[in-house]
Write an enzyme that holds these catalytic residues in place. Structure first.
Site, PDB file in Angstrom:
ATOM      1  N   MET A  30       0.851  -1.195   0.000  1.00  0.00           N
ATOM      2  CA  MET A  30       0.000   0.000   0.000  1.00  0.00           C
ATOM      3  C   MET A  30       0.885   1.243   0.000  1.00  0.00           C
ATOM      4  SD  MET A  30      -3.452  -0.949   1.977  1.00  0.00           S
ATOM      5  CE  MET A  30      -2.899  -0.762   3.657  1.00  0.00           C
ATOM      6  N   GLY A  31       2.144   1.080  -0.405  1.00  0.00           N
ATOM      7  CA  GLY A  31       3.032   2.237  -0.513  1.00  0.00           C
ATOM      8  C   GLY A  31       3.604   2.668   0.820  1.00  0.00           C
ATOM      9  N   HIS A  37       9.382  -3.475   3.224  1.00  0.00           N
ATOM     10  CA  HIS A  37       8.959  -3.754   1.845  1.00  0.00           C
ATOM     11  C   HIS A  37      10.170  -4.085   0.979  1.00  0.00           C
ATOM     12  CE1 HIS A  37       5.713  -0.830   3.135  1.00  0.00           C
ATOM     13  NE2 HIS A  37       5.003  -1.868   2.741  1.00  0.00           N
ATOM     14  N   GLN A 153      -2.802 -12.004   8.172  1.00  0.00           N
ATOM     15  CA  GLN A 153      -3.036 -11.768   6.737  1.00  0.00           C
ATOM     16  C   GLN A 153      -2.421 -12.896   5.896  1.00  0.00           C
ATOM     17  OE1 GLN A 153      -2.970  -7.818   4.552  1.00  0.00           O
ATOM     18  NE2 GLN A 153      -0.868  -8.420   4.223  1.00  0.00           N
ATOM     19  N   LEU A 184       9.142  -2.369  11.532  1.00  0.00           N
ATOM     20  CA  LEU A 184       8.921  -1.303  10.552  1.00  0.00           C
ATOM     21  C   LEU A 184       7.489  -1.385  10.019  1.00  0.00           C
ATOM     22  CD1 LEU A 184      12.263  -1.124   8.537  1.00  0.00           C
ATOM     23  CD2 LEU A 184      11.603   0.028  10.655  1.00  0.00           C
ATOM     24  N   ARG A 187       2.833   2.948   9.186  1.00  0.00           N
ATOM     25  CA  ARG A 187       2.139   3.764  10.198  1.00  0.00           C
ATOM     26  C   ARG A 187       3.109   4.428  11.186  1.00  0.00           C
ATOM     27  NH1 ARG A 187      -1.832  -0.254   9.250  1.00  0.00           N
ATOM     28  NH2 ARG A 187      -3.849   0.714   8.800  1.00  0.00           N
TER      29      ARG A 187
HETATM   30  O1  PAF Z   1      -0.259  -5.717   3.768  1.00  0.00           O
HETATM   31  C1  PAF Z   1      -0.645  -4.792   3.021  1.00  0.00           C
HETATM   32  O2  PAF Z   1       0.043  -3.806   2.817  1.00  0.00           O
HETATM   33  C2  PAF Z   1      -2.004  -4.903   2.354  1.00  0.00           C
HETATM   34  O3  PAF Z   1      -2.924  -5.519   3.181  1.00  0.00           O
HETATM   35  C3  PAF Z   1      -1.956  -5.588   0.977  1.00  0.00           C
HETATM   36  C4  PAF Z   1      -1.521  -7.040   1.102  1.00  0.00           C
HETATM   37  C5  PAF Z   1      -1.004  -4.845   0.072  1.00  0.00           C
HETATM   38  C6  PAF Z   1      -3.339  -5.586   0.334  1.00  0.00           C
HETATM   39  O4  PAF Z   1      -3.806  -4.284   0.153  1.00  0.00           O
END
Ligand code: PAF
Length: 289
Positions: A30-31, A37, A153, A184, A187
């Site tokens: 989500m950037g 990331h 998730q 990290l 948020r």
């Molecule tokens: O973990 C995240 O950043 C989000 O939940 C994802 C997997 C990109 C889906 O929007």
């Protein structure tokens, strides 16, 4: 690196890669990218010919509109980081591009969504599943990369893959922490300087819990974590009336995600936590066994 904002263009790039028999690694984000990331992208880079990174703040996974509005959006900086990290495609669609029609699909995941984040964020995991499936359909990856900080998730995406029967390898990558231990997260940027200084106590408390698990019962360890965080500001007076407000801390089976009351069992044990600090909801997890 190609920056693509249209689904048709992504489908075309993917079709070309498939023609060349290239493997595709997808990193959904989500950037507001950070080292966490980048570790997923680096792993994807090592394991695939083509690396696609999506940057899309998915509105349908936010049950709290304020959280959606405040979610950091830094697309230009993200694209620069992605280029440096060696991504081949940054997919940065608009909401209209991703969802040209209203979303009617609702996914159900049974017991794994009835714990921890599930009841506290109604509709969240279905919203995640909708966007992840859409990304899978568009990018047709061989492998998809997710961070273990969002432990539940990962279980949800694994279950989604079983439901839709896509032959995609889910690669779960370890949490990346700041030097002081804070997991990290995009948020973290919303924490005040004082809150940021206090936040590492979450992981320190979880590490204490792991030590305690050598000698203490599950219930005592669970209660210790909640008490230690709830009373943290009393023991360590903080500026700005800062305090931790734990939403939950659960010790669960690492596969079924159901709360456990013994350390022994067929599967491992993980501790997952959500804590409010300074108006920001932070999550973290540790492995006990
Ligand atoms: O973990 C995240 O950043 C989000 O939940 C994802 C997997 C990109 C889906 O929007």
């Amino acid at each position: 690196m190609q920056i693509i904002d249209k689904t048709a263009q992504l489908a075309q790039a993917v079709a070309q890669a498939k023609e060349r028999h290239q493997t595709i690694g997808l990193v959904p984000t989500m950037g507001a990218l950070h080292e966490g990331h980048l570790s997923l992208i680096s792993r994807a880079r090592q394991e695939n010919d083509l690396v696609v990174v999506s940057v899309f703040v998915n509105p349908i996974q936010f049950n709290n509109q304020e959280d959606l509005a405040k979610y950091p959006r830094t697309v230009e900086a993200d694209c620069r980081l992605l280029e440096q990290a060696g991504a081949d495609i940054a997919f940065v669609p608009t909401v209209e591009e991703m969802y040209p029609e209203p979303v009617a699909t609702v996914y159900h995941f049974g017991p794994i969504e009835e714990v921890m984040e599930g009841p506290r964020r109604p509709g969240h995991f279905s919203g995640v599943a909708v966007v992840v499936r859409r990304l899978f359909d568009l990018a047709q990856p061989d492998r998809a990369y997710f961070g273990e900080k969002d432990y539940q998730q990962i279980a949800i995406v694994r279950n989604l893959l079983e439901q839709i029967k896509y032959p995609i390898e889910l690669v779960a990558c370890p949490i990346v922490r700041a030097d002081d231990g804070l997991a990290l997260s995009s948020r973290n940027a919303r924490l005040s300087a004082n809150a940021r200084a206090m936040a590492p106590a979450i992981y320190q408390t979880l590490c204490q819990a792991v030590e305690m698990s050598e000698t203490d019962d599950v219930d005592d360890v669970r209660q210790y974590v909640l008490d230690a965080l709830e009373s943290y500001h009393l023991v360590n007076p903080q500026p700005d009336d800062l305090k931790f407000e734990p939403e939950y801390f659960e010790i669960v089976d690492d596969t079924t995600l159901q709360p456990v009351n013994t350390w022994q069992g067929e599967h491992g044990r993980v501790g997952c936590i959500a804590v409010w600090l300074n108006g920001v909801r932070l999550i973290d997890m540790v492995r006990f066994r």
